[in-house]
Design a protein around this motif. Structure first.
Motif, mmCIF file in Angstrom:
data_model
loop_
_atom_site.group_PDB
_atom_site.id
_atom_site.type_symbol
_atom_site.label_atom_id
_atom_site.label_comp_id
_atom_site.label_asym_id
_atom_site.label_seq_id
_atom_site.Cartn_x
_atom_site.Cartn_y
_atom_site.Cartn_z
ATOM 1 N N GLY A 51 3.851 -1.169 -0.569
ATOM 2 C CA GLY A 51 4.862 -0.393 -1.290
ATOM 3 C C GLY A 51 4.520 1.087 -1.243
ATOM 4 O O GLY A 51 3.671 1.523 -0.461
ATOM 5 N N GLN A 52 5.171 1.858 -2.075
ATOM 6 C CA GLN A 52 5.044 3.309 -2.044
ATOM 7 C C GLN A 52 3.594 3.764 -2.181
ATOM 8 O O GLN A 52 2.907 3.406 -3.130
ATOM 9 N N PRO A 69 2.577 -1.491 -5.808
ATOM 10 C CA PRO A 69 2.571 -0.422 -4.815
ATOM 11 C C PRO A 69 1.281 0.389 -4.862
ATOM 12 O O PRO A 69 0.660 0.560 -5.911
ATOM 13 N N ASN A 94 7.262 -3.575 -4.806
ATOM 14 C CA ASN A 94 8.071 -2.931 -3.784
ATOM 15 C C ASN A 94 9.236 -3.816 -3.354
ATOM 16 O O ASN A 94 9.069 -5.009 -3.115
ATOM 17 N N ARG A 111 11.821 0.638 4.407
ATOM 18 C CA ARG A 111 10.984 1.258 3.379
ATOM 19 C C ARG A 111 11.841 2.183 2.537
ATOM 20 O O ARG A 111 12.459 3.103 3.069
#
Length: 418
Positions: free
Chosen positions: A128-129, A300, A320, A369
């Motif tokens: 994730g981020q 994330p 995420n 994404r």
């Protein structure tokens, strides 16, 4: 006059490194290693076929003759597996087998440096981020709540192996991002699937080529890595004294976005840019296509940094989400899509297995994404690396090469927009 051994020599990274080394007159010997495929014959190349997933003894037997004057190793071997624990075990064992084989073959007597190729799983982008931009000094995501990461284990193994040999050789680790390159019969490459998708879309219906991923991904910023530029970096890192025992981000040097790149893709393939790219917003499907949506079980990566950056609690417990307005896996199996591909394949004499070997789910993840993904190149610059390539130029060069390999149809002969 340096000599090298390249593992994973037929993959995207390995193939580019091999071709770069063979083109440099100062490199007198390039030994290549892979499980099955062959490297095209070259007077400076000796190709060896062996499976690093197996026992050590066969590897020793295969490499011992060519290991006596070996100076540099560029390790690009990688085995994918959807089971994360299994992927960890396989890739850790492969590197351990290889290091043991080098020792038993007597290669450590002349070895100067090992370059290990990894990627942005270093920063947990698959979870994730991440914190951005990503720097080599960012802490590793180890222990709870993070899954095992074989990149970390491989690096620890490499460091220990060098120490066990008294520091007689050094190491370098590279962290490329979303590599754009060419590898025959190895299609875990964004450019291959992207070219196939755009070719078929431009040849169907009104020729519209919608971005199949998420709106947020379309507007986000990203970095990419040309396989050729990465090969140049690896050669530089192998020889530069100051680069020893260091890890480096390796990207093209620019920051790009699909909002800028996608119109270029559409133009190249003679299609039409949809007037409304996301007619059903952030999460809806495009027209009658089926969307893809999944939620990661992992926290994330930015959660590791939230307290330091003053966002304590903002990301802990979050997961995420990945969204694609056109599920490219299901799109690739639609009857009209497969029929059009077959038509293009036969018309232009393309590789028959290009379509089925294209990793459509891989494309899903890269185009879906819902966050920017940018790394810093400051460390490499400070150490003396000056390489740069424009990302769209890298895509175009790769598309051209894939056309020459008869993997993609020639874009210039597809329908042009009116």
């Amino acid at each position: 006059m340096p000599t090298a051994l390249v593992t994973g020599a037929t993959g995207i990274s390995g193939n580019a490194i091999v071709q770069h080394l063979l083109g440099l007159p100062e490199w007198t010997k390039v030994v290549t290693l892979s499980r099955s495929q062959q490297i095209p014959a070259h007077p400076k190349n000796t190709h060896l076929t062996v499976d690093l997933c197996g026992a050590t003894a066969p590897v020793v037997e295969v490499i011992k003759q060519d290991a006596q004057d070996l100076e540099y190793v560029l390790y690009c071997a990688y085995q994918a597996d959807t089971d994360l624990d299994r992927a960890f075990e396989i890739n850790v064992q492969m590197l351990q087998t290889f290091i043991t084989a080098l020792r038993e073959a007597g290669a450590m007597n002349t070895l100067k440096r090992i370059v290990l190729v990894t990627g942005l799983k270093q920063y947990g982008v698959q979870l994730g981020q991440p914190k951005q931009p990503m720097h080599e000094t960012d802490p590793w995501l180890e222990g709870e709540p993070w899954p095992k990461n074989f990149y970390y284990k491989q690096q620890k193994m490499l460091i220990k192996a060098a120490q066990d040999d008294g520091g007689s050789w050094s190491w370098v680790v590279t962290y490329p991002q979303d590599i754009v390159g060419v590898a025959r019969a190895n299609f875990m490459n964004l450019a291959t699937a992207l070219g196939l998708y755009a070719s078929v879309c431009s040849s169907l219906g009104d020729g519209e080529i919608p971005f199949p991923g998420a709106r947020k991904a379309y507007l986000a910023f990203n970095s990419w890595t040309s396989a050729k530029l990465h090969a140049e970096f690896c050669t530089w890192a192998a020889l530069a004294p100051q680069a020893g025992n260091q890890g480096f981000n390796v990207t093209n040097g620019d920051t790009e976005s699909w909002q800028n790149l996608w119109p270029n893709v559409v133009e190249r393939y003679g299609g039409r840019i949809p007037p409304v790219m996301f007619p059903n917003g952030d999460t809806g499907p495009y027209g009658d296509f089926e969307a893809f949506h999944s939620v990661s079980q992992f926290t994330p990566a930015i959660a590791l940094h939230e307290e330091r950056i003053g966002l304590k609690g903002d990301f802990t417990g979050m997961h995420n989400e990945v969204h694609q307005q056109i599920d490219t896996v299901k799109w690739s199996q639609r009857p009209e899509v497969r029929a059009k591909w077959a038509e293009l394949r036969d018309k232009f004499g393309l590789e028959h297995d290009s379509w089925d070997k294209a990793t459509w789910r891989f494309v899903s993840l890269l185009l879906s994404r819902e966050f920017s993904c940018v790394v810093s190149m400051s460390k490499a610059r400070k150490f003396g690396w000056t390489g740069y390539v424009d990302t769209w130029d890298a895509f175009e060069e790769t598309f051209d090469a894939l056309e020459k390999e008869s993997i993609l149809p020639p874009a210039s002969k597809l329908r042009r927009s009116e």
